[in-house]
Design a protein around this motif. Structure first.
Motif, PDB file in Angstrom:
ATOM      1  N   ARG A 191       0.828  -1.210   0.000  1.00  0.00           N
ATOM      2  CA  ARG A 191       0.000   0.000   0.000  1.00  0.00           C
ATOM      3  C   ARG A 191       0.860   1.257   0.000  1.00  0.00           C
ATOM      4  NH1 ARG A 191      -5.211  -0.651   0.258  1.00  0.00           N
ATOM      5  NH2 ARG A 191      -5.480   1.577   0.594  1.00  0.00           N
ATOM      6  N   LEU A 219       1.360   2.828  -3.386  1.00  0.00           N
ATOM      7  CA  LEU A 219       0.272   3.502  -4.109  1.00  0.00           C
ATOM      8  C   LEU A 219       0.647   4.939  -4.453  1.00  0.00           C
ATOM      9  CD1 LEU A 219      -2.808   2.164  -2.088  1.00  0.00           C
ATOM     10  CD2 LEU A 219      -2.195   1.598  -4.455  1.00  0.00           C
ATOM     11  N   ALA A 263      -6.837  -1.010  -5.462  1.00  0.00           N
ATOM     12  CA  ALA A 263      -6.577   0.419  -5.308  1.00  0.00           C
ATOM     13  C   ALA A 263      -5.640   0.917  -6.397  1.00  0.00           C
ATOM     14  CB  ALA A 263      -5.975   0.687  -3.925  1.00  0.00           C
ATOM     15  N   ALA A 291      -6.652  -6.073  -2.065  1.00  0.00           N
ATOM     16  CA  ALA A 291      -7.095  -4.702  -1.816  1.00  0.00           C
ATOM     17  C   ALA A 291      -6.116  -3.691  -2.390  1.00  0.00           C
ATOM     18  CB  ALA A 291      -7.263  -4.469  -0.313  1.00  0.00           C
ATOM     19  N   THR A 292      -4.821  -3.978  -2.285  1.00  0.00           N
ATOM     20  CA  THR A 292      -3.802  -3.082  -2.839  1.00  0.00           C
ATOM     21  C   THR A 292      -3.868  -3.070  -4.356  1.00  0.00           C
ATOM     22  OG1 THR A 292      -2.346  -3.505  -0.943  1.00  0.00           O
ATOM     23  CG2 THR A 292      -1.323  -2.619  -2.936  1.00  0.00           C
ATOM     24  N   ARG A 336      -7.409   1.623  -9.655  1.00  0.00           N
ATOM     25  CA  ARG A 336      -8.232   2.843  -9.658  1.00  0.00           C
ATOM     26  C   ARG A 336      -7.415   4.112  -9.842  1.00  0.00           C
ATOM     27  NH1 ARG A 336     -10.841  -0.063  -5.350  1.00  0.00           N
ATOM     28  NH2 ARG A 336      -9.667   1.144  -3.793  1.00  0.00           N
ATOM     29  N   LEU A 337      -6.093   4.000  -9.817  1.00  0.00           N
ATOM     30  CA  LEU A 337      -5.247   5.197  -9.898  1.00  0.00           C
ATOM     31  C   LEU A 337      -5.203   5.800 -11.303  1.00  0.00           C
ATOM     32  CD1 LEU A 337      -2.216   4.071  -7.678  1.00  0.00           C
ATOM     33  CD2 LEU A 337      -3.971   5.764  -7.105  1.00  0.00           C
TER      34      LEU A 337
END
Length: 473
Positions: A141, A144, A165, A161-162, A168-169
């Motif tokens: 994470r 990110l 995420a 989860a990482t 979505r960047l």
């Protein structure tokens, strides 16, 4: 045509399957305690101070660290296609330099020196170094922030989860390498639950004292067995952490869950220490003698792991003492008096079995196994000594067993027909003779206790011992 974008690669849990800070700390904890203490004292000054203390006190050999070969193959293909490769990590600069030198792939190496290069700090540094854009390979994470400024994302073992995420960047996912999570089977292997049979000797006092007639004593023995199993499994985790370097150099042990980094070092350390504390606390709440037995077992196991296992014959004696402590833990759980005959028999008996295993290892070592044999303090010429010592201990145990039956078992425990018990020394003598025959032939591929679990002849002899006991009742 524009030049291919540079690829920046993280080190811990990305290029490597492990974390170099954890590697350094565990090595210091078990082999350089002064360096571990220095690192802990540096904690108030921040994470970078800890990294500096460990980098100075416990230098890592990059050749021993497990690599992500799938990522390395991809990076080599990218380099061949014209991408410049750069290593950028929050690990200390000296650690990063050592790994980069070992691999010889990277154009530049950036590590933590004046500040901890992680998260936003790493993102800002890379944006400044590569204004034309860069591709970044990471795992956590904290990455990110870096992926947010990258032109392309490479996910290496990222948690779901990482990974979600990161998607979505905005920057495209150029490659993804699956995470290697520890499975329940890995934990069973690391905790050596297949060796749980060795802890069954806890029930010996229950059986010999006929305590199985009392449900309360049965439950106490089961609780002692469970606590000992938790303690031994936890110490196996700590032992693997202590032997990390040796295991990775071994042809088969390097595939163990901790050595191969399928179980992370930090997780194994927390599980090992936590399991030990829970076992000791529960033992103390049950009874002080049980706690003392578990504590003695732990102390002797750690002494064995930290050096005594490299002292010839003393190593096999300690294994015998550990089996004796298992019996004493069973005695403590039931509150029974200790039988001197039984404990002496156990010491001689298990010393013989442990020496049989060493004898086989010496005979089977050969030129390719000489280094591993020397690491345990033995030489090929020691085969005669282990043969004599082990067989003598086997014969001594049989004599003590006879004395136990005559002067202890017959007097203290009521038997309807105790003469059936005389079959037991004979049956045990046959079994030990077979163990030593196979050992001297170099055919004992496992320790004798584990061997007996899979051996039909051992099961038959064991059943005969059990039948003789039941007939004596």
């Amino acid at each position: 045509m524009a030049d291919p974008l540079p690829i920046v690669v993280d080190l811990d849990h990305t290029l490597l399957r492990t974390d170099t800070l954890d590697e350094s700390f565990v090595r210091a904890l078990f082999h350089h305690p002064r360096a571990a203490a220095t690192a802990l004292l540096a904690l108030p000054r921040g994470r970078l101070a800890v990294k500096e203390a460990l980098a100075e006190g416990v230098p890592l050999d990059p050749a021993e660290l497990p690599l992500r070969e799938d990522l390395l193959d991809w990076l080599r293909d990218c380099a061949a296609a014209g991408h410049a490769l750069h290593l950028c990590t929050a690990a200390h600069q000296t650690v990063a330099d050592a790994v980069a030198t070992e691999l010889g792939l990277f154009v530049s190496v950036i590590g933590s020196r004046s500040h901890n290069l992680k998260g936003e700090a790493k993102a800002a540094a890379l944006a400044e170094l590569f204004p034309q854009g860069f591709i970044y390979a990471g795992d956590s994470r904290a990455d990110l922030a870096v992926w947010g400024r990258a032109a392309g994302i490479v996910l290496v073992g990222a948690a779901p989860a990482t990974a979600a995420a990161a998607r979505r960047l905005g920057p495209p996912i150029l490659a993804e390498f699956a995470a290697e999570r520890a499975t329940p089977r890995d934990w069973l292997r690391a905790g050596r639950l297949h060796h749980a049979s060795k802890n069954l000797v806890v029930f010996v006092p229950l059986i010999l004292g006929q305590g199985w007639r009392d449900i309360g004593q049965v439950m106490e023995a089961i609780l002692a067995f469970a606590l000992l199993l938790l303690l031994t499994s936890s110490t196996y985790l700590l032992n693997d952490l202590s032997d990390l370097r040796a295991d990775r150099a071994h042809w088969s042990k390097r595939h163990r869950p901790i050595a191969s980094a399928r179980i992370p070092i930090r997780t194994a350390l927390l599980a090992g220490v936590g399991g030990v504390l829970v076992a000791l606390l529960a033992g103390f709440l049950v009874s002080v003698p049980l706690f003392l037995g578990l504590a003695a077992y732990l102390a002797l196991t750690l002494a064995y792991s930290l050096g005594l296992k490299r002292v010839p014959l003393l190593d096999t004696l300690i294994i015998a003492l550990l089996f004796g402590l298992r019996i004493l833990i069973g005695v403590a759980a039931l509150g029974q008096p200790v039988s001197g005959y039984l404990m002496t028999f156990a010491l001689f008996f298990f010393f013989s079995l442990a020496t049989a295993k060493r004898h086989t290892e010496i005979l089977r070592a050969g030129p390719e196994g000489a280094a591993a044999l020397a690491a345990r303090g033995y030489r090929p010429a020691d085969a005669e000594l282990t043969l004599v010592a082990g067989v003598a201990a086997a014969l001594g145990s049989l004599i003590i067993l006879v004395l136990y039956l005559m002067h202890d078992a017959f007097l203290r425990v009521p038997y309807a027909d105790p003469w059936w018990l005389w079959a037991q020394p004979l049956l045990i003598a046959i079994w030990m003779g077979r163990i030593w025959l196979l050992s001297h032939r170099g055919e004992m591929l496992d320790d004798p206790v584990s061997f007996a679990i899979r051996d039909r002849t051992s099961w038959g002899l064991g059943a005969a011992v059990g039948i003789a006991y039941l007939l004596a009742l």
